[in-house]
Scaffold this active site. Structure first.
Site, short mmCIF file in Angstrom:
data_model
loop_
_atom_site.label_atom_id
_atom_site.label_comp_id
_atom_site.label_asym_id
_atom_site.label_seq_id
_atom_site.Cartn_x
_atom_site.Cartn_y
_atom_site.Cartn_z
N TYR A 70 16.10 3.01 8.03
CA TYR A 70 17.36 2.35 7.68
C TYR A 70 18.48 3.01 8.47
CZ TYR A 70 21.25 0.46 5.05
OH TYR A 70 22.41 -0.19 4.72
N LYS B 20 14.15 10.53 9.06
CA LYS B 20 13.94 9.27 9.79
C LYS B 20 13.97 9.50 11.30
CE LYS B 20 13.41 6.52 6.22
NZ LYS B 20 12.07 6.01 5.91
N LEU C 6 5.49 4.75 2.92
CA LEU C 6 5.64 5.70 1.81
C LEU C 6 7.12 5.97 1.56
CD1 LEU C 6 3.22 8.74 2.03
CD2 LEU C 6 2.97 6.60 0.83
N ALA D 229 1.39 0.79 -0.69
CA ALA D 229 1.23 -0.67 -0.76
C ALA D 229 1.61 -1.30 -2.09
CB ALA D 229 -0.23 -1.03 -0.46
N TYR E 29 23.22 8.83 4.45
CA TYR E 29 21.90 8.35 4.86
C TYR E 29 21.57 8.71 6.31
CZ TYR E 29 17.57 5.83 4.50
OH TYR E 29 16.22 5.55 4.48
#
Ligand code: NAD
Length: 393
Positions: free
Chosen positions: A223, A242, A138, A48, A233
């Protein structure tokens, strides 16, 4: 002390408390001035203190009046060292929220650990009863498992090496970089750090303690980006993590709590600055999106996520049930202009092809520097307390 930026590679080792405070206020003011949907009232934000997690916390508090409990992993000031910017951001957020009559508490510790989950759950049980939203934001370079094993995530390709342009921000030079493929073990470690296991462990722990409402929503961030970044990525080691995060969203949903992946826009944050090739793409993207008047920062993205995608009637999702906040970034005309600039960008045309000044401004602002109205020559006390942590010490 007089606090100046000390940049080492893609990190700044100092942070300015007044700059961080002003930027948190700027984000609060942005959200407070927008129209609001009806949203959750008790929100847990894991990760956060910066970037998308901080913006999520601010949006929940100032769009919905939500009580927020944040999990951060930050350092207070000590001796001649300033605190981390996440520490200053959190101190500022809590003090503004509390002054505005909003509940705000923070746990500072390693979110991967069972002990931290327990501390958070104890606070929820004592203060809030049950949370109705969990944001998992995170971005960590490593994770120590309960048995002490250290897993480090890597930013590498999968399968074959990939060569493309990158920028050396210090020397303002564009050159080719070859990113080597990750080993199987490195991929496994990256999935362990940035995949969905810990997200699901949080939700399972909250359910086991009866600390999450049945109709709660949980969201984690991902992403995708354009093809020039894919080997690095989406199809790289981080992309494997991911994929695992996405798989976890399906399992968590199947087991009773609605879980979403929000695919966010590429932005300068402490994490994205570390990825080869991506910062050059981001500085071109900034140029094009600003020229089209569609550039957004973390707070605009998170405002849109919560008010226009998640809590505006039925969640607005794509065919794979993902929320697409990268909708503006991925517009055909934006990507086609980015592509044209990418194909010809070089050291000698950086100023016309990319928004390096915008990149720099955002980078320094991550640490509270370059903020209008702050006197960076003034003697500044680096010791700033996070109210809820000071109250418990
Ligand atoms: P960030 O570095 O700005 O923030 C990460 C947060 O995680 C910080 O508050 C940090 O203190 C916290 N954190 C790190 N390790 C922790 C630990 N062990 N325990 C507790 N807290 C810990 O990163 P960000 O860019 O906002 O990334 C957040 C998420 O958004 C990530 O999943 C990232 O992949 C995703 N995302 C980022 C971008 C981008 O361009 N920056 C784009 C799309 C999605």
């Amino acid at each position: 002390m007089i606090i100046k930026p000390k940049v080492r590679g893609f990190i700044c080792t100092t942070a300015h408390p007044d700059g961080c405070r002003a930027l948190v206020k700027e984000q609060i003011d942005y959200v407070a001035a927008q129209p609001h949907a009806q949203g959750p009232k008790k929100v847990l934000v894991i990760g956060a203190s910066m970037g998308y997690g901080l913006a999520s916390r601010i949006t929940a508090a100032y769009s919905f009046g939500a009580a927020t409990l944040g999990v951060i992993f930050d350092k207070p000031a000590s001796g001649s060292r300033t605190a981390s910017s996440g520490w200053y951001n959190t101190a500022a957020f809590e003090s503004f929220a509390r002054a505005d009559g909003l509940y705000a508490r923070t746990v500072n510790g390693d979110a991967y650990l069972r002990e931290i989950k327990k501390q958070v759950i104890d606070i929820i049980k004592a203060d809030l009863g049950k949370v109705d939203m969990v944001v998992y934001s995170l971005a960590a370079p490593r994770r120590t498992a309960e048995d002490g094993t250290l897993y480090s995530s890597v930013l590498k390709t999968v399968g074959a090496p990939y060569t493309n342009k990158t920028i050396d921000l210090k020397n303002r030079a564009v050159s080719d970089i070859t990113v080597e493929p990750a080993t199987e073990e490195e991929i496994r470690a990256t999935v362990k750090v940035m995949g969905g296991e810990d997200w699901k462990a949080w939700i399972d722990a909250l359910k086991a303690a009866d600390a999450i409402a049945d109709n709660a929503v949980t969201v984690a961030y991902s992403y995708i980006g354009p093809s020039i970044t894919h080997p690095m990525y989406a199809d790289g080691s981080i992309g494997k993590a991911k994929d695992d995060l996405f798989a976890a969203s399906k399992t968590i949903t199947a087991e009773g709590i609605r879980a979403y992946i929000s695919v966010n826009k590429a932005l300068v944050t402490q994490s994205s600055a570390a990825i080869p090739i991506v910062p050059l793409y981001i500085s071109i993207l900034y140029k094009v999106m600003k020229a089209h008047g569609v550039h957004e920062g973390c707070i605009q993205q998170m405002y849109r996520l919560m008010n226009q995608k998640l809590y505006a009637g039925n969640p607005v999702v794509d065919e794979e049930n993902r929320i697409r906040l990268d909708d503006l970034e991925m517009q055909e005309e934006i990507q086609s202009e980015v592509n044209d600039l990418w194909s010809t960008i070089a050291t000698d045309n950086l100023d016309t092809h990319a928004d390096l000044a915008g990149y720099d401004t955002d980078f320094y602002r991550l640490f509270g520097f370059g903020v209008e109205g702050i006197d960076y020559e003034a003697d500044t006390d680096p010791e700033v307390a996070i109210p809820s942590l000071a109250a418990n010490s």
